[in-house]
Design a protein around this motif. Structure first.
Motif, mmCIF file in Angstrom:
data_model
loop_
_atom_site.group_PDB
_atom_site.id
_atom_site.type_symbol
_atom_site.label_atom_id
_atom_site.label_comp_id
_atom_site.label_asym_id
_atom_site.label_seq_id
_atom_site.Cartn_x
_atom_site.Cartn_y
_atom_site.Cartn_z
ATOM 1 N N GLY A 1 0.800 -1.093 -0.056
ATOM 2 C CA GLY A 1 -0.086 -0.066 0.138
ATOM 3 C C GLY A 1 0.902 1.294 -0.049
ATOM 4 N N GLY A 2 2.157 1.155 -0.645
ATOM 5 C CA GLY A 2 3.080 2.298 -0.440
ATOM 6 C C GLY A 2 3.586 2.895 0.780
ATOM 7 N N ARG A 3 3.387 1.965 1.986
ATOM 8 C CA ARG A 3 3.758 2.643 3.003
ATOM 9 C C ARG A 3 5.133 2.040 3.288
ATOM 10 N N LEU B 1 15.831 4.839 -7.525
ATOM 11 C CA LEU B 1 14.464 5.377 -8.076
ATOM 12 C C LEU B 1 14.443 5.582 -9.533
ATOM 13 N N ILE B 2 13.790 5.037 -10.192
ATOM 14 C CA ILE B 2 13.337 4.885 -11.587
ATOM 15 C C ILE B 2 12.574 6.533 -11.886
ATOM 16 N N LEU B 3 13.047 7.348 -12.833
ATOM 17 C CA LEU B 3 12.553 8.616 -12.844
ATOM 18 C C LEU B 3 11.271 8.324 -13.686
ATOM 19 N N ARG C 1 6.342 3.970 -15.445
ATOM 20 C CA ARG C 1 4.967 3.604 -15.218
ATOM 21 C C ARG C 1 4.879 2.198 -14.710
ATOM 22 N N HIS C 2 3.582 2.058 -13.852
ATOM 23 C CA HIS C 2 3.514 0.892 -13.214
ATOM 24 C C HIS C 2 2.738 -0.056 -14.277
ATOM 25 N N ILE C 3 3.424 -1.040 -14.511
ATOM 26 C CA ILE C 3 2.547 -2.352 -15.294
ATOM 27 C C ILE C 3 2.735 -3.531 -14.754
ATOM 28 N N ILE D 1 -1.520 5.685 -12.688
ATOM 29 C CA ILE D 1 -2.109 6.836 -11.964
ATOM 30 C C ILE D 1 -2.369 6.469 -10.420
ATOM 31 N N GLN D 2 -1.350 7.129 -9.713
ATOM 32 C CA GLN D 2 -1.430 6.624 -8.362
ATOM 33 C C GLN D 2 -1.010 8.001 -7.563
ATOM 34 N N ARG D 3 -1.620 7.927 -6.390
ATOM 35 C CA ARG D 3 -1.268 9.252 -5.368
ATOM 36 C C ARG D 3 -0.542 8.514 -4.147
ATOM 37 N N ILE E 1 9.180 -5.558 -9.429
ATOM 38 C CA ILE E 1 9.404 -5.083 -8.235
ATOM 39 C C ILE E 1 8.722 -5.782 -7.024
ATOM 40 N N GLU E 2 7.597 -6.650 -7.509
ATOM 41 C CA GLU E 2 7.187 -7.407 -6.479
ATOM 42 C C GLU E 2 6.185 -8.201 -6.866
ATOM 43 N N MET E 3 5.549 -9.608 -6.337
ATOM 44 C CA MET E 3 4.556 -10.145 -6.755
ATOM 45 C C MET E 3 3.386 -10.277 -5.514
HETATM 46 P P1 ADP Z 1 3.578 -1.630 -2.294
HETATM 47 O O1 ADP Z 1 3.666 -2.879 -2.080
HETATM 48 O O2 ADP Z 1 3.852 -0.720 -1.115
HETATM 49 O O3 ADP Z 1 2.655 -1.128 -3.033
HETATM 50 P P2 ADP Z 1 5.478 -1.382 -4.639
HETATM 51 O O4 ADP Z 1 6.860 -1.832 -4.597
HETATM 52 O O5 ADP Z 1 4.390 -2.210 -5.202
HETATM 53 O O6 ADP Z 1 5.009 -1.240 -3.038
HETATM 54 O O7 ADP Z 1 5.413 0.000 -5.312
HETATM 55 C C1 ADP Z 1 4.330 0.748 -5.270
HETATM 56 C C2 ADP Z 1 4.628 2.129 -5.955
HETATM 57 O O8 ADP Z 1 5.689 2.789 -5.914
HETATM 58 C C3 ADP Z 1 4.827 1.516 -7.579
HETATM 59 O O9 ADP Z 1 3.771 1.264 -8.327
HETATM 60 C C4 ADP Z 1 5.913 2.774 -8.350
HETATM 61 O O10 ADP Z 1 4.732 3.769 -8.714
HETATM 62 C C5 ADP Z 1 6.688 3.108 -6.894
HETATM 63 N N1 ADP Z 1 7.897 2.460 -7.008
HETATM 64 C C6 ADP Z 1 8.192 1.145 -6.343
HETATM 65 N N2 ADP Z 1 9.574 1.238 -6.842
HETATM 66 C C7 ADP Z 1 9.949 2.136 -7.543
HETATM 67 C C8 ADP Z 1 11.001 2.690 -7.994
HETATM 68 N N3 ADP Z 1 12.474 1.657 -7.795
HETATM 69 N N4 ADP Z 1 11.625 3.449 -8.818
HETATM 70 C C9 ADP Z 1 10.240 4.353 -8.912
HETATM 71 N N5 ADP Z 1 9.060 4.290 -8.366
HETATM 72 C C10 ADP Z 1 9.098 2.833 -7.696
#
Ligand code: ADP
Length: 450
Positions: A164-166, A202-204, A207-209, A231-233, A287-289
């Motif tokens: 959840g982005g925390r 940090l990837i600048l 997109r999250h796909i 589209i995230q906040r 990034i994760e599953m």
């Molecule tokens: P969570 O499990 O808390 O949701 P994630 O690893 O799935 O965390 O990441 C949530 C969001 O954070 C991603 O959708 C992306 O927008 C951003 N993010 C995560 N890792 C990176 C990264 N290395 N560089 C840029 N943005 C990232």
């Protein structure tokens, strides 16, 4: 075979699961906290048990009471839904120990992916592209600074148990590292009782796909295409769509094959989502599953015609997938807008209270997944997401037009909500052109205050 199933969840996802169970001829048992006793999921289920107090630790996270309710009501399966116990390996293990079927992957798979830094290391070893970063967790500020220097700023400090982005903080330079490190650690400890963190470049402007996968207990694995959730906040998704305008046919194939490989690598079974960040030059990194059904699963259902909850139940019943990769027919475009009870203009502050009037949109290609009804009192204890509006069109533009029309129809009075904000997004030239990244909402907020 599953005859009676307990849903260890609440709100729209509990309702969503109950609906498919009814269609499959499976009896359902709901669980609830006292404040949820008049909830829609309680009314729709065949039976319902109060499993503890209003705090989530007392009810929706109360493994003992939830499993007891399943046994007492003679269920032979438990669906954990989303959040709560859905990615808790102990729960999956206990459910099995009591002779019940857990609708999800094995406890081992949940464990392997639950520790995000370990999962990344495993995937890296298997040749899956991952974001450059630390090998495993970092033990102190000095170690973190050393690795950050090597990979180059800006870096992202992430909670290993994250969700959840925390527990996620950016450090733009070495002098900001320490502050971000401790903020991430404290947030992770408060949210997950685990303050271990790891580092990623940090990837600048990414997109999250993500790719939806389905795997059965016989080694068959397919992917059901992607969802663009850029589209995230504050790293929390607001709008999701399938397919992504960003992917070429070739890229989709490459990423889909890799998603299947990720699942194969850990001997995965059931529905799961492989998440990637994709940089502007189209490089992609695992990034994760997520080892559960996702909030945004309906967009995949609409473009594939496959009921994902039904597939989860079939797989957990030891049935073989009854289609192969090439049988999946992708058609049209689907968009989901999350409807949250929050005040967009007061820093998205959650809102609780009674829904005084409710009008849900309808018509061809419109789906509203919600547990709301007129007179329902939204409690202050739980997630602020109160519904999902999902539309389907032949093309992306059709879908956008349908979403605008549906948002215009949707009325939720009595609580603050983000309908108007979603409406703005659907009219934004960058969204319409498909030209956006994960910074879109922050930029929009800046435009709004100018
Ligand atoms: P969570 O499990 O808390 O949701 P994630 O690893 O799935 O965390 O990441 C949530 C969001 O954070 C991603 O959708 C992306 O927008 C951003 N993010 C995560 N890792 C990176 C990264 N290395 N560089 C840029 N943005 C990232």
């Amino acid at each position: 075979m599953i005859k009676k199933l307990l849903i260890a969840n609440r709100g729209e996802i509990a309702v969503r699961i109950i609906r498919t169970c009814k269609e499959m001829g499976i009896e359902t048992v709901a669980v609830y906290s006292p404040i949820d006793k008049d909830s829609l999921h309680v009314q729709l289920a065949d039976e319902a048990f109060c499993v503890g107090g209003n705090k989530i630790s007392e009810s929706y996270l109360n493994m003992h009471n939830i499993i007891s309710a399943a046994i007492l009501s003679k269920c032979n399966a438990i669906h954990p839904g989303i959040g709560f116990l859905s990615e808790n390996a102990d729960f999956a293990r206990k459910v099995k120990e009591y002779g019940l079927i857990f609708i999800g992957p094995s406890a081992e798979c949940i464990e392997k992916m639950g520790n995000k830094s370990m999962a990344k290391d495993t995937m890296k070893e298997a040749g899956i592209p991952v974001v450059p970063g630390s090998c495993g967790i970092i033990n102190d500020v000095e170690e973190g600074k050393k690795i950050a220097y090597e990979i180059g700023y800006p870096v992202l400090i992430k909670a290993s148990a994250g969700g959840g982005g925390r527990g996620m903080r950016i450090a733009n330079s070495e002098d900001k590292f320490e502050e971000s490190y401790y903020t991430a650690k404290n947030e992770a400890k408060a949210a997950f009782l685990d303050d271990s963190v790891y580092l990623e470049k940090l990837i600048l402007n990414p997109r999250h796909i993500e790719f939806q996968v389905l795997a059965d207990n016989y080694g068959n694995i397919v992917h059901l295409g992607e969802r663009d959730c850029s589209i995230q906040r504050r790293n929390q998704k607001l709008v999701e769509e399938s397919p992504s305008v960003f992917l070429t046919k070739e890229k989709r194939k490459t990423m889909g094959d890799i998603a299947v490989l990720v699942a194969k690598n850990i001997g995965y079974s059931n529905a799961g989502t492989v998440e990637f960040v994709v940089s502007q030059d189209c490089s992609f990194y695992f990034i994760e599953m997520n080892t559960r059904i996702q909030v945004e699963h309906p967009v995949t259902e609409l473009v594939t015609g496959i009921d994902l909850i039904k597939q989860q139940i079939r797989i957990a019943s030891n049935l073989e997938l009854n289609f192969k990769q090439d049988d999946i027919n992708f058609k049209g475009h689907a968009i989901e807008c999350r409807i949250n009870a929050e005040n967009t203009y007061d820093n998205f502050k959650p809102s609780a209270g009674t829904v005084t009037s409710l009008l849900l949109p309808g018509g061809f290609g419109v789906r509203m997944d919600t547990a709301l009804y007129q007179g329902y009192k939204i409690p202050p204890f739980y997630d602020s997401m109160i519904g999902k509006l999902i539309v389907y069109g032949n093309t992306r533009l059709d879908a956008i037009r349908k979403m605008r029309r549906s948002l215009e129809e949707l009325i939720i009075d009595g609580v603050d909500n983000n309908i108007e904000f979603q409406y703005l997004i659907m009219h934004h030239p960058k969204f319409i052109r498909g030209n956006f990244d994960t910074g879109f909402v922050d930029n929009l907020m800046e435009e709004l205050v100018q």
